[in-house]
Design a protein around this motif. Structure first.
Motif, PDB file in Angstrom:
ATOM      1  N   ARG A 174       2.285   6.257  -2.136  1.00 52.04           N
ATOM      2  CA  ARG A 174       2.454   6.053  -0.695  1.00 52.04           C
ATOM      3  C   ARG A 174       1.158   6.439   0.011  1.00 52.04           C
ATOM      4  N   ASN A 208      -0.884  -2.928  -0.926  1.00 51.32           N
ATOM      5  CA  ASN A 208       0.491  -3.365  -1.161  1.00 51.32           C
ATOM      6  C   ASN A 208       0.561  -4.429  -2.249  1.00 51.32           C
ATOM      7  N   HIS A 249       1.232  -0.537  -4.393  1.00 51.52           N
ATOM      8  CA  HIS A 249       1.365   0.722  -3.659  1.00 51.52           C
ATOM      9  C   HIS A 249       2.206   0.498  -2.398  1.00 51.52           C
ATOM     10  N   GLU A 250       2.573   1.575  -1.763  1.00 50.52           N
ATOM     11  CA  GLU A 250       3.273   1.501  -0.482  1.00 50.52           C
ATOM     12  C   GLU A 250       2.313   1.964   0.602  1.00 50.52           C
ATOM     13  N   VAL A 279       1.177   1.968   4.447  1.00 53.53           N
ATOM     14  CA  VAL A 279       1.796   1.802   5.762  1.00 53.53           C
ATOM     15  C   VAL A 279       0.721   1.888   6.836  1.00 53.53           C
ATOM     16  N   ALA A 301       3.161  10.904   2.473  1.00 50.11           N
ATOM     17  CA  ALA A 301       1.997  10.179   1.943  1.00 50.11           C
ATOM     18  C   ALA A 301       1.230  11.051   0.957  1.00 50.11           C
ATOM     19  N   GLU A 302       0.826  10.454  -0.142  1.00 47.17           N
ATOM     20  CA  GLU A 302      -0.041  11.148  -1.093  1.00 47.17           C
ATOM     21  C   GLU A 302      -1.503  11.072  -0.656  1.00 47.17           C
TER      22      GLU A 302
END
Length: 242
Positions: free
Chosen positions: A2, A21, A25-26, A28, A51-52
């Motif tokens: 994320r 994406n 991955h995610e 945003v 979030a990482e």
């Protein structure tokens, strides 16, 4: 993974989000249009929650002495939110040669941003890119006067925004560098030469006059905005124009 992309709706940010994406991955995107304000701090805790990695692609609205206050405040707010959220990697985009042009307010401000990040509590990566090909129209407009555009013969190594986005996405998905990755286009031009090439391609009949005192890049001494040892991107300027 994320990944929160602050400034994720802009020229580079929107492409970074798309690339991350697409890679699974995610990612945003966050910006003022999504309710996130890096100066007031509004929405930052929510944006980085879970979030990482945080990628900060926000930019000062001005290029003058006020830009330093923007980067100081935005970085302080973002790093504090990232620390509270347990973020493990913080990425910013900067400029090749940013530490070599102290005459420019904006470059001093970007160097301040780098130093705040490096001194902060979170593992980090800095991506320094050369000048974007997409900025050439703006550069031409700064010193245009009637049928003439005045430009200095400053060496630059233009890079396509999509190649910058590729590099930022790759770094964001990897382990923190705790250092700097430099990226550049595959060719070096003088700025006046690049101006003539650009106008010719567009069928623009204006004349480029070489003027070592013209525009922001007149303050740049030598070839500090180029880097032949950087990671070279694939897109050539003529191909980008086409």
């Amino acid at each position: 993974m994320r990944i929160a992309v602050i400034g994720g709706t802009g020229l580079i940010g929107s492409q970074v989000v798309k690339k991350l994406n697409a890679a699974g991955h995610e990612a945003v995107p966050h910006s003022q249009s999504t309710g996130v304000d890096v100066i007031s701090g509004q929405g930052l805790d929510e944006a980085v929650a879970g979030a990482e990695t945080v990628v900060n692609l926000t930019n000062s609205p001005t290029f003058d002495e006020a830009s330093a206050a923007f980067f100081r405040t935005s970085m302080d707010n973002l790093l504090a939110a990232a620390r509270r959220g347990g973020v493990g990697h913080f990425v910013i985009l900067s400029i090749v040669g940013v530490d070599q042009v102290p005459e420019l307010d904006y470059y001093r401000a970007k160097l301040l941003q780098e130093r705040i990040l490096a001194a902060g509590p979170i593992p980090y990566s800095i991506v320094r890119a050369t000048q974007f090909m997409e900025f050439m129209d703006a550069v031409l407009s700064w010193t245009a006067d009637g049928d003439t555009v005045r430009l200095p013969a400053t060496p630059i190594q233009p890079i396509a925004a999509k190649d910058v986005a590729d590099a930022v996405a790759e770094v964001a998905a990897g382990a923190p560098l705790n250092g700097i990755r430099r990226i550049a286009g595959p060719e070096v031009f003088t700025l006046d030469e690049l101006g003539r090439t650009t106008l010719s391609h567009k069928g623009d009949s204006r004349t480029v006059v070489t003027d070592p005192t013209a525009g922001m890049f007149a303050a740049v001494k030598g070839d500090v905005l180029t880097d032949r040892h950087a990671h070279l991107a694939p897109t050539r300027y003529a191909d980008w124009l086409s």
